[in-house]
Design a protein around this motif. Structure first.
Motif, PDB file in Angstrom:
ATOM      1  N   SER A   2       7.983   1.862   5.997  1.00 22.56           N
ATOM      2  CA  SER A   2       6.608   2.162   6.407  1.00 22.56           C
ATOM      3  C   SER A   2       5.980   0.958   7.087  1.00 22.56           C
ATOM      4  O   SER A   2       5.320   1.081   8.123  1.00 22.56           O
ATOM      5  CB  SER A   2       5.764   2.568   5.196  1.00 22.56           C
ATOM      6  OG  SER A   2       6.210   3.778   4.658  1.00 22.56           O
ATOM      7  N   ASN A  39       1.961   6.758  -6.813  1.00 24.71           N
ATOM      8  CA  ASN A  39       0.881   7.625  -7.289  1.00 24.71           C
ATOM      9  C   ASN A  39       1.199   9.089  -7.034  1.00 24.71           C
ATOM     10  O   ASN A  39       0.972   9.944  -7.892  1.00 24.71           O
ATOM     11  CB  ASN A  39      -0.448   7.244  -6.642  1.00 24.71           C
ATOM     12  CG  ASN A  39      -0.975   5.920  -7.138  1.00 24.71           C
ATOM     13  OD1 ASN A  39      -0.599   5.455  -8.207  1.00 24.71           O
ATOM     14  ND2 ASN A  39      -1.830   5.298  -6.361  1.00 24.71           N
ATOM     15  N   GLN A  40       1.713   9.402  -5.844  1.00 30.13           N
ATOM     16  CA  GLN A  40       2.036  10.791  -5.520  1.00 30.13           C
ATOM     17  C   GLN A  40       3.168  11.322  -6.396  1.00 30.13           C
ATOM     18  O   GLN A  40       3.098  12.431  -6.898  1.00 30.13           O
ATOM     19  CB  GLN A  40       2.401  10.919  -4.038  1.00 30.13           C
ATOM     20  CG  GLN A  40       2.685  12.325  -3.603  1.00 30.13           C
ATOM     21  CD  GLN A  40       1.488  13.243  -3.741  1.00 30.13           C
ATOM     22  OE1 GLN A  40       0.349  12.842  -3.518  1.00 30.13           O
ATOM     23  NE2 GLN A  40       1.735  14.465  -4.116  1.00 30.13           N
ATOM     24  N   GLN A  78       0.835  -1.206   0.000  1.00 34.10           N
ATOM     25  CA  GLN A  78       0.000   0.000   0.000  1.00 34.10           C
ATOM     26  C   GLN A  78       0.872   1.259   0.000  1.00 34.10           C
ATOM     27  O   GLN A  78       0.602   2.221  -0.714  1.00 34.10           O
ATOM     28  CB  GLN A  78      -0.924   0.002   1.212  1.00 34.10           C
ATOM     29  CG  GLN A  78      -1.835   1.195   1.275  1.00 34.10           C
ATOM     30  CD  GLN A  78      -2.692   1.183   2.536  1.00 34.10           C
ATOM     31  OE1 GLN A  78      -2.544   0.324   3.404  1.00 34.10           O
ATOM     32  NE2 GLN A  78      -3.584   2.141   2.634  1.00 34.10           N
ATOM     33  N   ALA A  79       1.948   1.265   0.791  1.00 33.81           N
ATOM     34  CA  ALA A  79       2.865   2.409   0.841  1.00 33.81           C
ATOM     35  C   ALA A  79       3.558   2.591  -0.514  1.00 33.81           C
ATOM     36  O   ALA A  79       3.749   3.719  -0.968  1.00 33.81           O
ATOM     37  CB  ALA A  79       3.891   2.213   1.949  1.00 33.81           C
ATOM     38  N   PHE A  93       2.407   1.800  -3.569  1.00 33.48           N
ATOM     39  CA  PHE A  93       1.512   2.379  -4.570  1.00 33.48           C
ATOM     40  C   PHE A  93       1.117   3.818  -4.227  1.00 33.48           C
ATOM     41  O   PHE A  93       0.964   4.643  -5.128  1.00 33.48           O
ATOM     42  CB  PHE A  93       0.278   1.496  -4.769  1.00 33.48           C
ATOM     43  CG  PHE A  93       0.565   0.288  -5.609  1.00 33.48           C
ATOM     44  CD1 PHE A  93       0.955   0.419  -6.927  1.00 33.48           C
ATOM     45  CD2 PHE A  93       0.488  -0.984  -5.068  1.00 33.48           C
ATOM     46  CE1 PHE A  93       1.244  -0.693  -7.715  1.00 33.48           C
ATOM     47  CE2 PHE A  93       0.766  -2.098  -5.837  1.00 33.48           C
ATOM     48  CZ  PHE A  93       1.147  -1.953  -7.163  1.00 33.48           C
ATOM     49  N   SER A  94       0.995   4.151  -2.952  1.00 34.08           N
ATOM     50  CA  SER A  94       0.668   5.536  -2.616  1.00 34.08           C
ATOM     51  C   SER A  94       1.839   6.456  -2.951  1.00 34.08           C
ATOM     52  O   SER A  94       1.640   7.572  -3.440  1.00 34.08           O
ATOM     53  CB  SER A  94       0.257   5.668  -1.154  1.00 34.08           C
ATOM     54  OG  SER A  94       1.294   5.325  -0.293  1.00 34.08           O
TER      55      SER A  94
END
Length: 123
Positions: A68, A45-46, A38-39, A41-42
């Motif tokens: 993370s 994306n950012q 999840q970290a 892909f976030s």
């Protein structure tokens, strides 16, 4: 007078002239852990939204994702023992989880700044 090349104009505007990366698949070690994934892909994306992601950032993003996940793991363990342990001689000291949490968070902070994932770094 010669005109500035498109690359120079883009560089003066703050845009990168290097080719942006397209490989956003997480490495195997990151894909095994849900929090790390999840970290990953976030962060991707950012960085993509900011037009900053390049393929050579993969190692830093991988470290960001792993740290993370580790910080979350140590944080949940700290909720059980409050980060304090009593030694054999009766003194209270920081637990190993607390020490690992502090060190992981410092490293995570440094990587967030390098990747421009903090509000201050984006300014």
């Amino acid at each position: 007078m010669p005109r500035a090349s498109t690359e120079k104009v883009m560089a003066n505007e703050g845009y990168s002239v290097l080719a942006m990366g397209g490989d956003t698949k997480p490495p195997a070690i990151v894909a095994k852990n849900a929090v790390a994934k999840q970290a990953w892909f976030s962060a991707i994306n950012q960085l993509t939204k900011q037009n900053l992601y390049q393929d050579f950032d993969r190692h830093a993003v991988e470290r960001f994702a792993i740290l993370s996940a580790l910080c979350r793991k140590y944080e949940s363990e700290l909720m059980v023992n409050d980060g304090i342990q009593t030694t054999k001689s009766g003194y209270k000291a920081l637990s190993a989880e607390m020490s690992c949490f502090i060190k992981s968070c410092k490293e995570l902070n440094a990587i967030e700044k390098q990747l421009s994932l903090t509000p201050v770094a984006r300014q």
